[in-house]
Design a protein around this motif. Sequence first.
Motif, short mmCIF file in Angstrom:
data_model
loop_
_atom_site.label_atom_id
_atom_site.label_comp_id
_atom_site.label_asym_id
_atom_site.label_seq_id
_atom_site.Cartn_x
_atom_site.Cartn_y
_atom_site.Cartn_z
N ARG A 1 25.56 -17.75 -46.37
CA ARG A 1 25.76 -19.28 -47.40
C ARG A 1 26.42 -20.17 -46.30
NH1 ARG A 1 25.56 -19.27 -53.81
NH2 ARG A 1 23.92 -18.41 -54.56
N GLY A 2 27.28 -20.01 -46.22
CA GLY A 2 28.43 -20.43 -45.34
C GLY A 2 28.33 -20.49 -43.36
N LEU A 3 27.36 -19.62 -43.33
CA LEU A 3 27.07 -18.58 -41.24
C LEU A 3 25.53 -18.95 -41.72
CD1 LEU A 3 30.31 -16.82 -40.61
CD2 LEU A 3 30.27 -19.87 -39.80
N TRP A 4 25.21 -18.86 -42.10
CA TRP A 4 23.52 -18.44 -41.91
C TRP A 4 23.38 -17.25 -41.36
CZ3 TRP A 4 19.21 -23.39 -42.81
CH2 TRP A 4 19.57 -23.61 -43.75
N GLN A 5 23.93 -16.43 -41.39
CA GLN A 5 23.74 -15.59 -40.62
C GLN A 5 23.58 -14.11 -41.15
OE1 GLN A 5 25.47 -15.11 -37.20
NE2 GLN A 5 25.13 -17.34 -37.47
N ASP A 6 22.72 -12.86 -40.62
CA ASP A 6 22.14 -12.00 -40.98
C ASP A 6 22.69 -11.41 -41.02
OD1 ASP A 6 20.58 -9.69 -41.25
OD2 ASP A 6 19.77 -9.56 -39.36
N PRO A 7 23.34 -10.53 -42.73
CA PRO A 7 24.49 -9.52 -43.03
C PRO A 7 24.28 -8.35 -42.49
CG PRO A 7 22.54 -9.98 -44.72
CD PRO A 7 22.44 -11.43 -43.69
N SER A 8 22.89 -7.65 -42.16
CA SER A 8 22.74 -6.71 -41.57
C SER A 8 23.96 -6.22 -40.65
CB SER A 8 21.86 -6.05 -41.76
OG SER A 8 20.44 -7.00 -40.74
N ARG A 9 24.06 -7.40 -39.39
CA ARG A 9 24.19 -7.31 -38.37
C ARG A 9 25.98 -7.30 -38.80
NH1 ARG A 9 22.97 -11.07 -33.68
NH2 ARG A 9 23.47 -9.10 -32.96
N ILE A 10 26.91 -7.77 -39.73
CA ILE A 10 27.85 -7.77 -40.18
C ILE A 10 28.71 -6.45 -41.20
CG2 ILE A 10 29.78 -9.38 -40.44
CD1 ILE A 10 28.48 -10.42 -38.08
N ASP A 11 29.30 -5.49 -40.82
CA ASP A 11 29.92 -5.01 -41.68
C ASP A 11 31.01 -5.99 -42.31
OD1 ASP A 11 30.43 -2.66 -42.77
OD2 ASP A 11 31.98 -2.04 -41.22
N VAL A 12 31.60 -5.40 -43.33
CA VAL A 12 32.50 -5.90 -44.15
C VAL A 12 32.80 -4.92 -44.96
CG1 VAL A 12 33.47 -7.73 -45.53
CG2 VAL A 12 31.19 -8.68 -44.36
N ARG A 13 34.59 -4.39 -45.18
CA ARG A 13 35.05 -3.58 -45.43
C ARG A 13 36.62 -4.27 -46.27
NH1 ARG A 13 34.51 1.97 -41.67
NH2 ARG A 13 31.97 1.80 -41.05
N VAL A 14 36.54 -3.69 -47.52
CA VAL A 14 37.62 -4.28 -48.21
C VAL A 14 38.34 -3.05 -48.07
CG1 VAL A 14 38.66 -5.71 -50.03
CG2 VAL A 14 36.33 -6.83 -48.31
N ASP A 15 39.63 -2.86 -48.28
CA ASP A 15 40.74 -1.83 -48.58
C ASP A 15 41.69 -2.29 -49.14
OD1 ASP A 15 41.58 0.16 -49.46
OD2 ASP A 15 42.22 1.28 -47.49
N ALA A 16 42.28 -2.74 -50.48
CA ALA A 16 43.21 -3.32 -51.17
C ALA A 16 43.42 -4.48 -50.97
CB ALA A 16 44.52 -2.52 -50.64
#
Length: 227
Positions: free
Chosen positions: A162-177
Amino acid sequence: MQHRKVADVMTREVVAVTEETPFTEIVAALDDHGVRAVPVVDGDRRVVGIVTDADLLRKEEFRDIGTEGHPRFESRRHRAARAKAAATDAAGLMSAPVVTLEPGTPVAKAARTLAAHGHKQAPVVDGNGRPVGIVTRSDLLRLFLRSDDDTRDEIVREVIVRGLWQDPSRIDVRVDAGVVVLSGRLEARSLIPICLRLTAATEGVVDVVDRLSYDRDDGRPGAFPRA
């Protein structure tokens, strides 16, 4: 992104006292309701001050040394503490003027306000200055207790899509603690600082690690893409 407000985290059961409320009744109110502070209200129930457990403990602090001071040799802070130790009601115990917050105040702004004034809690008031709740540092810190999965989902949905209008398949988001690692490729170089800023502003995020690259350097025409 919809950030939570003070109204979402505050304690809504307000225990208030008046300036005439005796010391022992204030102690009982804190104990009965399991709170560490109570707002002091006037005859129209508008907040005029606050009494905390620290204010009440001044009496114990000065028990062995007495409440008579030497004005020429003590600081203003010590003189105020000594005065509270001698107080018998809320008028003498309270801190005033008091820092208050509104229910619609963003949690991040509320945290900055408490930090700037060195307070651990603040009354929440309506448009007429009457108490509708109280918020503490621990209430604000609960935002960091959300799960990593919830944090990741919000970043993908609200920042990447919604914010950047980017393809989510091209961005890896990892969250740890609460620590977010972003990798992958954005369309333009100028989107990287925006992505990092929006991610850092997401509730529950403790830190952001940038491993992003880009297809087009829109800041320098003809420049090579970031590897």
